[in-house]
Design a protein around this motif. Structure first.
Motif, PDB file in Angstrom:
ATOM      1  N   THR A 153      16.033  -7.279  14.471  1.00 52.98           N
ATOM      2  CA  THR A 153      16.476  -8.444  13.688  1.00 52.98           C
ATOM      3  C   THR A 153      17.761  -8.193  12.911  1.00 52.98           C
ATOM      4  OG1 THR A 153      15.186  -7.799  11.730  1.00 52.98           O
ATOM      5  CG2 THR A 153      14.075  -9.137  13.407  1.00 52.98           C
ATOM      6  N   GLN A 154      18.121  -6.908  12.745  1.00 52.93           N
ATOM      7  CA  GLN A 154      19.287  -6.519  11.948  1.00 52.93           C
ATOM      8  C   GLN A 154      19.159  -6.996  10.501  1.00 52.93           C
ATOM      9  OE1 GLN A 154      21.832  -4.389  12.969  1.00 52.93           O
ATOM     10  NE2 GLN A 154      20.328  -4.163  14.629  1.00 52.93           N
ATOM     11  N   THR A 155      17.919  -7.090  10.031  1.00 53.31           N
ATOM     12  CA  THR A 155      17.651  -7.421   8.627  1.00 53.31           C
ATOM     13  C   THR A 155      16.717  -6.367   8.046  1.00 53.31           C
ATOM     14  OG1 THR A 155      15.786  -8.839   9.247  1.00 53.31           O
ATOM     15  CG2 THR A 155      17.945  -9.904   8.982  1.00 53.31           C
ATOM     16  N   ALA A 156      16.597  -6.356   6.735  1.00 53.50           N
ATOM     17  CA  ALA A 156      15.740  -5.383   6.066  1.00 53.50           C
ATOM     18  C   ALA A 156      14.277  -5.626   6.422  1.00 53.50           C
ATOM     19  CB  ALA A 156      15.940  -5.459   4.560  1.00 53.50           C
ATOM     20  N   ASP A 157      13.522  -4.549   6.468  1.00 51.31           N
ATOM     21  CA  ASP A 157      12.110  -4.621   6.851  1.00 51.31           C
ATOM     22  C   ASP A 157      11.335  -3.600   6.027  1.00 51.31           C
ATOM     23  OD1 ASP A 157       9.758  -5.197   8.164  1.00 51.31           O
ATOM     24  OD2 ASP A 157      10.611  -5.028  10.165  1.00 51.31           O
ATOM     25  N   LYS A 158      10.039  -3.861   5.859  1.00 55.45           N
ATOM     26  CA  LYS A 158       9.181  -2.937   5.110  1.00 55.45           C
ATOM     27  C   LYS A 158       7.754  -3.465   5.109  1.00 55.45           C
ATOM     28  CE  LYS A 158       9.234  -5.024   0.580  1.00 55.45           C
ATOM     29  NZ  LYS A 158       7.750  -5.049   0.541  1.00 55.45           N
ATOM     30  N   CYS A 159       6.854  -2.709   4.505  1.00 55.14           N
ATOM     31  CA  CYS A 159       5.466  -3.139   4.331  1.00 55.14           C
ATOM     32  C   CYS A 159       5.398  -4.344   3.402  1.00 55.14           C
ATOM     33  CB  CYS A 159       4.646  -1.994   3.741  1.00 55.14           C
ATOM     34  SG  CYS A 159       3.118  -2.494   2.923  1.00 55.14           S
ATOM     35  N   THR A 160       4.530  -5.293   3.751  1.00 54.75           N
ATOM     36  CA  THR A 160       4.305  -6.469   2.901  1.00 54.75           C
ATOM     37  C   THR A 160       2.842  -6.579   2.469  1.00 54.75           C
ATOM     38  OG1 THR A 160       3.812  -7.896   4.798  1.00 54.75           O
ATOM     39  CG2 THR A 160       6.127  -7.740   4.114  1.00 54.75           C
ATOM     40  N   PHE A 161       2.087  -5.482   2.599  1.00 55.65           N
ATOM     41  CA  PHE A 161       0.633  -5.529   2.390  1.00 55.65           C
ATOM     42  C   PHE A 161       0.000  -6.521   3.368  1.00 55.65           C
ATOM     43  CE2 PHE A 161       0.167  -4.075  -2.350  1.00 55.65           C
ATOM     44  CZ  PHE A 161       0.277  -2.757  -1.958  1.00 55.65           C
ATOM     45  N   CYS A 162       0.670  -6.800   4.492  1.00 52.69           N
ATOM     46  CA  CYS A 162       0.194  -7.800   5.465  1.00 52.69           C
ATOM     47  C   CYS A 162      -0.208  -9.078   4.721  1.00 52.69           C
ATOM     48  CB  CYS A 162      -0.982  -7.268   6.274  1.00 52.69           C
ATOM     49  SG  CYS A 162      -0.519  -6.168   7.629  1.00 52.69           S
ATOM     50  N   VAL A 163       0.738  -9.619   3.955  1.00 49.51           N
ATOM     51  CA  VAL A 163       0.428 -10.777   3.109  1.00 49.51           C
ATOM     52  C   VAL A 163      -0.091 -11.954   3.922  1.00 49.51           C
ATOM     53  CG1 VAL A 163       2.793 -11.656   3.175  1.00 49.51           C
ATOM     54  CG2 VAL A 163       1.319 -12.195   1.222  1.00 49.51           C
ATOM     55  N   HIS A 164       0.343 -12.075   5.174  1.00 48.24           N
ATOM     56  CA  HIS A 164      -0.143 -13.163   6.010  1.00 48.24           C
ATOM     57  C   HIS A 164      -1.632 -13.016   6.305  1.00 48.24           C
ATOM     58  CE1 HIS A 164       0.955  -9.870   8.688  1.00 48.24           C
ATOM     59  NE2 HIS A 164       0.156 -10.391   9.623  1.00 48.24           N
ATOM     60  N   ARG A 165      -2.108 -11.778   6.360  1.00 55.09           N
ATOM     61  CA  ARG A 165      -3.538 -11.538   6.559  1.00 55.09           C
ATOM     62  C   ARG A 165      -4.309 -11.748   5.253  1.00 55.09           C
ATOM     63  NH1 ARG A 165      -5.226  -8.694  11.135  1.00 55.09           N
ATOM     64  NH2 ARG A 165      -6.937  -7.778   9.920  1.00 55.09           N
ATOM     65  N   LEU A 166      -3.755 -11.292   4.144  1.00 54.03           N
ATOM     66  CA  LEU A 166      -4.416 -11.499   2.852  1.00 54.03           C
ATOM     67  C   LEU A 166      -4.641 -12.978   2.578  1.00 54.03           C
ATOM     68  CD1 LEU A 166      -2.553  -8.907   0.573  1.00 54.03           C
ATOM     69  CD2 LEU A 166      -4.906  -8.764   1.413  1.00 54.03           C
ATOM     70  N   GLU A 167      -3.624 -13.790   2.881  1.00 52.49           N
ATOM     71  CA  GLU A 167      -3.732 -15.222   2.620  1.00 52.49           C
ATOM     72  C   GLU A 167      -4.740 -15.896   3.550  1.00 52.49           C
ATOM     73  OE1 GLU A 167       0.332 -16.505   2.852  1.00 52.49           O
ATOM     74  OE2 GLU A 167       0.659 -16.138   0.701  1.00 52.49           O
ATOM     75  N   ALA A 168      -5.090 -15.218   4.650  1.00 55.59           N
ATOM     76  CA  ALA A 168      -6.097 -15.735   5.575  1.00 55.59           C
ATOM     77  C   ALA A 168      -7.475 -15.144   5.290  1.00 55.59           C
ATOM     78  CB  ALA A 168      -5.690 -15.441   7.009  1.00 55.59           C
ATOM     79  N   GLY A 169      -7.587 -14.367   4.206  1.00 50.40           N
ATOM     80  CA  GLY A 169      -8.861 -13.763   3.848  1.00 50.40           C
ATOM     81  C   GLY A 169      -9.174 -12.490   4.603  1.00 50.40           C
ATOM     82  N   LEU A 170      -8.151 -11.866   5.206  1.00 51.05           N
ATOM     83  CA  LEU A 170      -8.331 -10.638   5.972  1.00 51.05           C
ATOM     84  C   LEU A 170      -7.724  -9.448   5.241  1.00 51.05           C
ATOM     85  CD1 LEU A 170      -7.291 -12.037   9.470  1.00 51.05           C
ATOM     86  CD2 LEU A 170      -9.627 -11.778   8.593  1.00 51.05           C
ATOM     87  N   LEU A 171      -8.105  -8.265   5.661  1.00 51.73           N
ATOM     88  CA  LEU A 171      -7.529  -7.045   5.114  1.00 51.73           C
ATOM     89  C   LEU A 171      -6.219  -6.726   5.823  1.00 51.73           C
ATOM     90  CD1 LEU A 171     -10.696  -4.759   4.935  1.00 51.73           C
ATOM     91  CD2 LEU A 171      -9.512  -5.825   2.990  1.00 51.73           C
ATOM     92  N   PRO A 172      -5.308  -6.012   5.164  1.00 51.63           N
ATOM     93  CA  PRO A 172      -4.117  -5.533   5.876  1.00 51.63           C
ATOM     94  C   PRO A 172      -4.528  -4.692   7.073  1.00 51.63           C
ATOM     95  CG  PRO A 172      -3.860  -5.250   3.506  1.00 51.63           C
ATOM     96  CD  PRO A 172      -5.281  -5.671   3.728  1.00 51.63           C
ATOM     97  N   ALA A 173      -3.694  -4.687   8.094  1.00 52.75           N
ATOM     98  CA  ALA A 173      -4.022  -3.977   9.332  1.00 52.75           C
ATOM     99  C   ALA A 173      -4.311  -2.508   9.077  1.00 52.75           C
ATOM    100  CB  ALA A 173      -2.874  -4.132  10.337  1.00 52.75           C
TER     101      ALA A 173
END
Length: 244
Positions: A153-173
Motif C-alpha cells: 500500500t506504500q502507507t504506514a502499517d502496524k497492529c490495531t488490536f484487530c479492532v475490526h474483530r473487537l467491534e464484532a465481539g471477537l478476539l484479536p487473531a
C-alpha cells in the motif's frame, strides 16, 4: 497515489532535513476533523504472560493471515534475544512478543503531518490509510519499532488490536490463536475483566517496554526480564536479538 497526496509530497520535498513543517493550512492541505470513533467508556490493553509463551509464532501467522500483511512484514512477531548474565560470563535465550503498544501518550500521533495516525476514544491507535502519504515520520517516532511502511500500500502499517474483530465481539487473531494462552486483551475500565484481575493479582511484577520514554504503553508483560526496562544511558546493551 491521488493528486492531493502527490501535491503534499511535492511541498514536503522542498523542506530541508530537520526543518519544521509549515502549518498544514498554509501548505494548502485541507483536513477534515480527526475521527475519534470508539467507545470512550472502554480502554483496551493487552497483557502478555511470557511464562506461557512458547515461541510457536502462531500469533505471527494468524495476524498475517487476518490482516493480509505483505510477505516478510509483520504487525506482531515473537522475537528471540540472547541476554548476557552479569557476573557469569554466559548468555540465556528469551522470547519476547512485539507489537504496537497503543500508548496513552503515543509519539507517532503528533508527528503525522496529515493526521493519518490518531488515537480512538477507546485508546487504540490506528492509521487512516486514505490520508497516509507514506512519509514514515511515525515509523521513526515509534520507540518500539512497531511500525513499517507496507510494501503493497506504500502507507504506514502496524497492529490495531484487530479492532475490526473487537467491534464484532471477537478476539484479536493473535489472542485467539495463542496456544499457550499467553496473550490476554481486555478493558481496563472493566473491573471484572480477566485483564484487570491478572494485573491486580501480579501487581509489582507487571512491566512495560522502555518506560523511560514516557509513552505510557498499554501492552503489559508478566515475566519480562528487567534488562528490557533499563535505560541504556550510554552503556552497551545486555541483550542482542537473534536472527535466524
Amino acid at each position: 497515489m491521488d493528486r492531493g497526496k502527490r501535491e503534499f509530497l511535492q511541498r514536503l520535498g522542498v523542506l530541508t532535513a530537520g526543518a519544521a513543517l509549515v502549518p498544514l493550512a498554509d501548505a494548502g492541505w485541507k483536513l477534515e476533523p480527526t475521527r475519534r470513533n470508539g467507545n470512550p467508556q472502554r480502554r483496551y490493553a493487552m497483557l502478555i504472560d511470557l511464562r506461557r509463551c512458547i515461541g510457536c509464532q502462531a500469533c505471527t501467522v494468524s495476524c498475517a493471515i487476518e490482516n493480509q500483511s505483505p510477505q516478510g512484514q509483520f504487525r506482531t512477531s515473537v522475537n528471540q534475544y540472547q541476554i548476557a548474565l552479569e557476573g557469569e560470563g554466559s548468555v540465556t535465550n528469551v522470547l519476547l512478543p512485539r507489537l504496537c503498544n497503543h500508548c496513552d501518550n503515543p509519539p507517532c500521533v503528533p508527528v503525522c503531518p496529515v493526521q493519518a495516525t490518531y488515537q480512538r476514544q477507546d485508546g487504540i491507535v490506528v492509521i487512516d490509510n486514505t490520508r497516509c502519504v507514506g512519509c514514515a515520520y511515525c515509523v521513526q517516532a515509534c520507540p518500539y519499532e512497531a511500525r513499517f511502511i507496507n510494501h503493497s500500500t506504500q502507507t504506514a502499517d502496524k497492529c490495531t488490536f484487530c479492532v475490526h474483530r473487537l467491534e464484532a465481539g471477537l478476539l484479536p487473531a493473535c489472542v485467539e490463536s495463542c496456544v499457550g494462552g499467553a496473550r490476554i486483551i481486555g478493558d481496563l475500565h472493566d473491573e471484572n475483566s480477566e485483564l484487570r484481575r491478572i494485573l491486580k493479582q501480579h501487581e509489582g511484577e507487571i512491566k512495560v517496554l522502555k518506560p523511560e520514554q514516557g509513552t505510557q504503553p498499554q501492552v503489559f508483560y508478566l515475566g519480562l526480564n528487567e534488562v528490557f526496562t533499563r535505560p541504556l544511558q550510554g552503556q552497551p546493551a545486555l541483550w542482542q536479538e537473534v536472527h535466524p
